[in-house]
Design an enzyme around this catalytic site. Structure first.
Site, PDB file in Angstrom:
ATOM      1  CG  ASN A  87      -1.846  -1.214   1.210  1.00 15.05           C
ATOM      2  OD1 ASN A  87      -1.736  -2.038   2.098  1.00 15.05           O
ATOM      3  ND2 ASN A  87      -2.688  -1.362   0.208  1.00 15.05           N
ATOM      4  CB  VAL A  94       1.092   6.039   3.164  1.00  9.40           C
ATOM      5  CG1 VAL A  94       0.243   4.992   3.867  1.00  9.40           C
ATOM      6  CG2 VAL A  94       2.536   5.973   3.636  1.00  9.40           C
ATOM      7  CB  CYS A  95      -2.445   3.679  -0.792  1.00  8.30           C
ATOM      8  SG  CYS A  95      -4.128   3.337  -1.322  1.00  8.30           S
ATOM      9  CG  LEU A  96      -4.170   4.113   6.167  1.00  5.23           C
ATOM     10  CD1 LEU A  96      -4.430   2.614   6.249  1.00  5.23           C
ATOM     11  CD2 LEU A  96      -3.173   4.528   7.250  1.00  5.23           C
TER      12      LEU A  96
END
Length: 159
Positions: A87, A94-96
């Site tokens: 992610n 950051v992919c969150l």
């Protein structure tokens, strides 16, 4: 008060709160500029890998870039470019969900950092940001875990 003033006021409070109490092993502090002044809009952080995981022993650098309309909008959180994680984009971003669709103005720096620490060992393959990581995670877990352990060794504690 201009929106940038609201952001800086909130970040000054976050800094005070962090200095009083923060999770063990974590670092979060505003960047110091060459003239010695502090830039509250960019924080240099370190996230420790959780004990007992493949991330254990690593202390991972992360930069938080806060927008002028924070806390209405989330910060952009970036590991170094090329960071190995399902992610994390190749740029290090950051992919969150708590940094995008699930963002709430009440989310604190502490919650962001703990959320990212949790993401390290609990990636979300449904929201993959790096194809090679995703493929290893889905098809060759031993090789994926080996990459993670090698990366943890590249980021030892600085103390």
């Amino acid at each position: 008060m201009a929106s940038g003033g609201i952001a800086r006021g909130r970040l000054a409070e976050e800094r005070k709160s962090w200095r009083k109490s923060h999770p063990h092993g974590f670092v979060a502090k505003p960047e110091t500029l060459p003239d010695g002044s502090v830039n509250l809009m960019v924080w240099k952080c370190v996230i420790p890998g959780k004990e007992g995981t493949d991330w254990d022993g690593g202390y991972f650098p992360l930069t938080l870039h806060f927008p002028e309309d924070y806390p209405s909008s989330p910060p952009i959180c970036k590991f170094p470019a090329g960071f190995f994680h399902v992610n994390v984009y190749p740029t290090g971003a950051v992919c969150l969900s708590i940094l995008s669709s699930a963002w709430k103005a009440s989310i604190t720096v502490r919650q962001i950092l703990i959320g990212i620490q949790d993401l390290l060992d609990n990636p979300n393959p449904a929201s993959a940001a790096q194809d090679i990581c995703y493929r290893l995670y889905k098809k060759d877990m031993p090789k994926y875990k080996d990459h993670v352990r090698q990366q943890a060794k590249r980021y030892p504690s600085v103390v």
